[in-house]
Design an enzyme around this catalytic site. Structure first.
Site, PDB file in Angstrom:
ATOM      1  CB  CYS A  52      34.127  50.633  14.131  1.00 17.60           C
ATOM      2  SG  CYS A  52      32.484  49.363  13.861  1.00 17.60           S
ATOM      3  CB  CYS A  80      31.254  52.193  16.021  1.00 15.95           C
ATOM      4  SG  CYS A  80      31.576  50.803  16.707  1.00 15.95           S
TER       5      CYS A  80
END
Length: 294
Positions: free
Chosen positions: A134, A137
């Protein structure tokens, strides 16, 4: 001179090359060199002399290849992934492993998550759901580490989505990065998803729930339905026994009122009140007076 050279240097060199071949190495000296033969006392002194004149080592024995070099060559043929798994090459830190603080911990299982929440007491616990692939993230991770450093009394739990997909499904986590805040007897106080662009959500939630609070009850942790969902998941080694449902206590004064109520199907007639009777008598007296006047 050629005879001495052949006895002193040539044959030991050849025997050394043969030993290297037996050990699995390779010798840079070929078995047959133009100008002389490896058989004893059978070479041409003239060609050997010309060969010696072109050499920079003055007919001294030189070892070109050691066994450790062969080990390095064989080592280079091992796949990089296998070398990392066996510890031959040191593995570099992943991005979610960098900058971790003492109050940051990666969750290893569903039981570990439940126990970490219950053992936190009145502390604020932030559960960070992330994925190695991600981008949001990864970009947000350094700031989360900064918040953890500035708030040492807050416990940060990291849940790797790729390693705990089944657990995340049971907890209804379907968007990343995702955060859940837990606090003492209140249990979950908020949950949201945010990125660098909406980091204000995280700051506001941290400022709201960080101040010291005193819980009047035991630490709640995950909700009952979440615990049941985790225990029902066959992919997770997690067991949970539901708490027995206790009847809601009824206050004493409410019980008294309920006992005095009259059922709707009863034929019991209530007596007329004193006030109602007096009004009826007064009406009849007034009607009598009116008839007498006529």
């Amino acid at each position: 001179m050629a005879e001495v050279l052949g006895k002193a240097n040539l044959f030991p060199t050849c025997s050394y090359s043969q030993e290297k071949n037996l050990e699995g190495g390779a010798c840079l000296i070929p078995k047959k060199i133009s100008g002389f033969c490896l058989e004893k006392n059978k070479f041409s002194s003239l060609k050997l002399k010309s060969l010696a004149s072109r050499s920079d080592f003055n007919c001294q024995r030189v070892v070109f290849l050691e066994k450790k070099n062969m080990n390095k060559r064989r080592f280079s043929q091992v796949p990089i992934k296998a070398q990392i798994q066996t510890g031959l090459i040191s593995r570099g830190q992943k991005w979610w492993e960098k900058g971790l603080q003492s109050n940051m911990k990666e969750v290893t299982s569903a039981q570990d998550l439940v126990d970490s929440l219950l053992n936190a007491g009145d502390k604020l616990v932030v559960v960070d759901f992330f994925s190695p692939g991600c981008g949001g993230c990864k970009a947000l991770h350094p700031k989360i580490c900064q918040f953890a450093e500035m708030n040492p009394d807050v416990q940060f739990l990291q849940v790797n989505y790729e390693e705990h997909k089944s657990m995340c499904y049971s907890l209804n986590v379907h968007v990343l990065p995702f955060f859940r805040f837990y606090r003492g007897a209140q249990g979950r106080v908020c949950s949201f998803s945010c990125t660098n662009a909406t980091i204000k959500k995280f700051k506001d939630a941290l400022a709201k729930h960080t101040p010291d609070q005193c819980s009047l009850g035991p630490t709640k942790g995950l909700e009952e339905k979440e615990l049941l969902a985790l225990s029902a998941n066959k992919d997770l080694p997690f067991d949970y026994t539901p708490k027995p449902v206790q009847p809601t206590p009824v206050p004493v004064h409410e019980e008294t009122l309920v006992a005095k109520q009259v059922p709707s199907h009863s034929n019991t007639k209530l007596p007329l009140s004193v006030q109602t009777t007096s009004l009826t008598q007064r009406d009849s007296e007034e009607k009598t007076l009116v008839g007498a006047e006529r």
